[in-house]
Design a protein around this motif. Structure first.
Motif, mmCIF file in Angstrom:
data_model
loop_
_atom_site.group_PDB
_atom_site.id
_atom_site.type_symbol
_atom_site.label_atom_id
_atom_site.label_comp_id
_atom_site.label_asym_id
_atom_site.label_seq_id
_atom_site.Cartn_x
_atom_site.Cartn_y
_atom_site.Cartn_z
ATOM 1 N N GLU A 24 0.833 -1.208 0.000
ATOM 2 C CA GLU A 24 0.000 0.000 0.000
ATOM 3 C C GLU A 24 0.867 1.257 0.000
ATOM 4 N N ASP A 83 0.842 4.141 -2.832
ATOM 5 C CA ASP A 83 0.616 5.551 -2.493
ATOM 6 C C ASP A 83 1.686 6.441 -3.116
ATOM 7 N N LYS A 98 -3.565 -1.432 -5.403
ATOM 8 C CA LYS A 98 -3.779 -0.802 -4.103
ATOM 9 C C LYS A 98 -5.078 -1.308 -3.491
ATOM 10 N N GLN A 132 -5.508 -2.960 0.130
ATOM 11 C CA GLN A 132 -6.434 -2.410 1.122
ATOM 12 C C GLN A 132 -7.346 -3.499 1.701
#
Length: 143
Positions: free
Chosen positions: A59, A63, A79, A83
């Protein structure tokens, strides 16, 4: 040269050596200002971290990639999976909705094929494909 590390990372990835691909991508980023594709290094690292069972690191890498290229569909795709693995279901659904917005012509089958086309990684991607399938179906026709 960052390009040499990009090539090395790609070679490791193709061979299924994801931990080595992470290290090569990190070296690519270490080269700094000469790199024309740092977002690619971050999403490669993120995908490899997912395959290594490290969703938190994945993650963080996605980002970083999205900070550089906010609508990069592969970063959004992976991602969302990270999550879910981190228990962030609502955020994952939002990531898939955003993915659908930035790539409206993309189909689940195309996304899944991208994840399973490398035979050295296909088995390791099975759980991730199923997570994405569930998210994809949950966001079908919903804003």
């Amino acid at each position: 040269s960052p390009k040499s590390y990009t090539a090395l990372s790609g070679a490791y990835f193709t061979l299924g050596l994801t931990a080595d691909a992470i290290a090569a991508s990190a070296e690519q980023l270490r080269c700094g200002g000469y790199d024309t594709n740092p977002d690619g290094a971050y999403w490669t690292m993120g995908w490899c971290h997912l395959l290594e069972g490290e969703p938190l690191e994945a993650e963080a890498a996605f980002d970083q990639a999205l900070a550089l290229v906010p609508n990069q569909m592969r970063s959004l795709q992976f991602k969302a999976i990270a999550q879910v693995l981190l228990g962030k279901e609502k955020a994952a659904l939002a990531s898939v909705r955003r993915l659908r917005d930035v790539a409206p012509d993309e189909t689940f089958d195309q996304l899944a094929f991208f994840m399973t086309q490398n035979p050295r990684l296909a088995r390791r991607s099975g759980e991730h494909v199923e997570i994405l399938r569930r998210l994809w179906e949950a966001t079908e026709g919903k804003p």
